[in-house]
Design an enzyme around this catalytic site. Sequence first.
Site, short mmCIF file in Angstrom:
data_model
loop_
_atom_site.label_atom_id
_atom_site.label_comp_id
_atom_site.label_asym_id
_atom_site.label_seq_id
_atom_site.Cartn_x
_atom_site.Cartn_y
_atom_site.Cartn_z
N ASP A 101 -2.02 0.94 5.35
CA ASP A 101 -1.45 1.52 4.14
C ASP A 101 -1.75 3.01 4.12
O ASP A 101 -2.82 3.43 4.56
CB ASP A 101 -2.08 0.86 2.91
CG ASP A 101 -1.06 0.26 1.99
OD1 ASP A 101 -0.31 1.06 1.37
OD2 ASP A 101 -1.00 -0.96 1.87
N ASP A 210 2.73 4.00 0.59
CA ASP A 210 2.53 3.54 -0.78
C ASP A 210 3.27 4.44 -1.77
O ASP A 210 3.26 5.66 -1.63
CB ASP A 210 1.03 3.57 -1.08
CG ASP A 210 0.70 3.06 -2.45
OD1 ASP A 210 0.92 1.87 -2.69
OD2 ASP A 210 0.24 3.86 -3.29
N GLU A 259 7.51 1.96 0.67
CA GLU A 259 7.62 1.26 -0.62
C GLU A 259 8.38 2.12 -1.61
O GLU A 259 7.97 3.24 -1.91
CB GLU A 259 6.23 0.97 -1.19
CG GLU A 259 6.31 0.17 -2.48
CD GLU A 259 5.07 0.29 -3.36
OE1 GLU A 259 4.42 1.34 -3.38
OE2 GLU A 259 4.78 -0.68 -4.08
N HIS A 337 1.09 -7.98 -2.69
CA HIS A 337 -0.12 -8.05 -3.51
C HIS A 337 0.11 -7.58 -4.96
O HIS A 337 -0.82 -7.52 -5.73
CB HIS A 337 -1.21 -7.19 -2.87
CG HIS A 337 -0.78 -5.75 -2.76
ND1 HIS A 337 0.18 -5.34 -1.86
CD2 HIS A 337 -1.15 -4.66 -3.44
CE1 HIS A 337 0.37 -4.04 -2.01
NE2 HIS A 337 -0.42 -3.60 -2.97
N ASP A 338 1.33 -7.22 -5.28
CA ASP A 338 1.63 -6.74 -6.63
C ASP A 338 2.44 -7.74 -7.47
O ASP A 338 2.79 -7.44 -8.61
CB ASP A 338 2.41 -5.41 -6.57
CG ASP A 338 1.57 -4.29 -5.98
OD1 ASP A 338 0.34 -4.32 -6.13
OD2 ASP A 338 2.17 -3.37 -5.38
C1 GLC Z 1 1.63 0.55 -4.94
C2 GLC Z 1 0.66 -0.52 -4.49
C3 GLC Z 1 -0.14 -0.96 -5.68
C4 GLC Z 1 -0.91 0.22 -6.19
C5 GLC Z 1 0.02 1.40 -6.49
C6 GLC Z 1 -0.76 2.66 -6.67
O1 GLC Z 1 2.58 0.08 -5.80
O2 GLC Z 1 1.34 -1.58 -3.89
O3 GLC Z 1 -0.98 -2.04 -5.38
O4 GLC Z 1 -1.60 -0.12 -7.35
O5 GLC Z 1 0.94 1.64 -5.46
O6 GLC Z 1 -1.30 3.11 -5.47
#
Ligand code: GLC
Length: 564
Positions: A101, A210, A259, A337-338
């Site tokens: 990540d 991310d 993402e 994981h979200d």
């Molecule tokens: C992304 C991650 C998440 C995190 C956020 C801030 O959405 O997947 O888990 O809390 O970014 O870094």
Amino acid sequence: MRYLPKKWWHDAIIYQVYLRSFQDSNHDGIGDIQGIIQRVEYLKSLGINTIWISPHYDSPMDDNGYDVKDFFTVSPDYGTLEDFKQLIHVAHKNQMYVITDLVLNHTSDEHPWFQAAKDPNHPEHAYYKDFYIWHDPKQDKNGENTLPTQWVSWFGGPVWEYVEALNQYYLHIFSKKMPDLNWRNKNMKKALKAAIQFWIDLGVDGFRIDASNHLEKNWDFPEGKPGYEHFSSLPKHHEYLQELGRELFKPNDLLILGESGGAKRQEALQYAGKDSHEFNLLIHFEHCWADGDDTNKKTPGKWAKGTIDLAHIKQSFAYWIDIFKEEGFHTLFWHNHDQPRIVSHYGDDAKYHQRSAKMLAMSLYLLPGIPIVYYGEEIGMTNVDYEQLSDFRDVEVFTEYDNFINNGANHGEAMQALKDRARDNARTPMQWHDGPFAGFSKVTPWINVNGNKTTINVQQQQTDEHSILSLYKTLLKLRKEEDLAYGAVDFYNIEDQNTFNTLVSGKHHDYLMLCNFKDTPIKQPMDTLLDGAFTLYLHNMPTTPQGSSFEPYEARIYRKKSEK
Ligand code: GLC
Ligand code: CA
């Protein structure tokens, strides 16, 4: 897609490891890098060839590592740089790739850059202050200081945090311990690029970027509530990503998973089309919350659970697969994981646990694109069984719980929303066996193991050829043999809210996948669908199913008799 020059990642089958929860090797209750190394054999046997690990950097863990304190070191929770090098080595020796990540939108407030930025007496204050985003207070009509804007953080609450020594606010679109970086600052970019280069030199095969669409902000700071349009998906963030692509990603032949929620066709191609210099694969979330309830005002937004709009889910897959048909690859996944655990979210984690987990896998994993399996999904891990607010760990949970109560929810309603939708649902320790702490650790883990480890665990499923795990292995093997990344798909009756019926074409055969997404029996028009050309290949029932009646969550895969 076949016209693209072949890259290693065109055959990627990705497995996402939530590092903190996968395997604890030194028994301190926290998953770690040596833990992954111990499980490389397991991952190999599953049939995956690329591991994506959640942030491994040094961090105070306000957001489980997405709050980075030092981009150049491994968190002591997870091991050492030597462990990291060993992971890369062992993975590569086993013909596996490792992607990590990469958090570019913010740092921890404990990062030395921010420490200097917020302290006017720090010798490097002037240099680092502009690494972040600051704003003077506004005055209300009584002359009192107020927030610069009403913008709302993705974790709930205001995006502004006041620093008295500067009489200014800093911007944080996630938790207040995660100040946003200023991508307009050249020195900041240079410092981040050095960090990226560091991990490339250590041999990582790619990154998952991310929160990529948040890098640019509207520096006029217009008013708005929640105001997302002022700090998300602003056109200029593409420029930053292209810069990284040109300078770092492309020259090193990396796999870049980006993402970004909310993109449509044109922007998607900008991110990950064949001429893009930003990503190779886009992670969007269009199919992830297809069961909302707009009428729920107490636990609103993603927290409100309604009925599943299956047509929307199918349309989303069809839309995205079509976008990348000639232009690249679609990213295939149920969740990360979200979001909640998929079997609890779109399936039934009680009465039809095994059957619905299999149905979900069968509907997804033969579709075209590059798949990402989320750890524990392959054994049907479920949402949490917690009863106390204090069982939860996620920073987001506690702000949102207060919001629910302020909106008029009672404790029970607020807890139910958390149990249905909180991110912790998908972050509990991997269930390796039914013994103490599920074999994740020998001590109490950082987050409680789910009580259903006694019936849902790897050990049990490894020896059962009819288990969810065995089905995952079968599907992933078939994916490879049939080159399904490059496949094509037709959706039948895409508007239908009960069935998930598709025809996929592989290298050797065509497959007809017929799935009942409902907890009630349905009838399928078998004669029309099969047309005498298909035979039953795989199913999720205790005995071989026949006829046109499909039991709750029943799924069948038929294979075309004639080979290509
Ligand atoms: C992304 C991650 C998440 C995190 C956020 C801030 O959405 O997947 O888990 O809390 O970014 O870094
Ligand atoms: Ca550990």
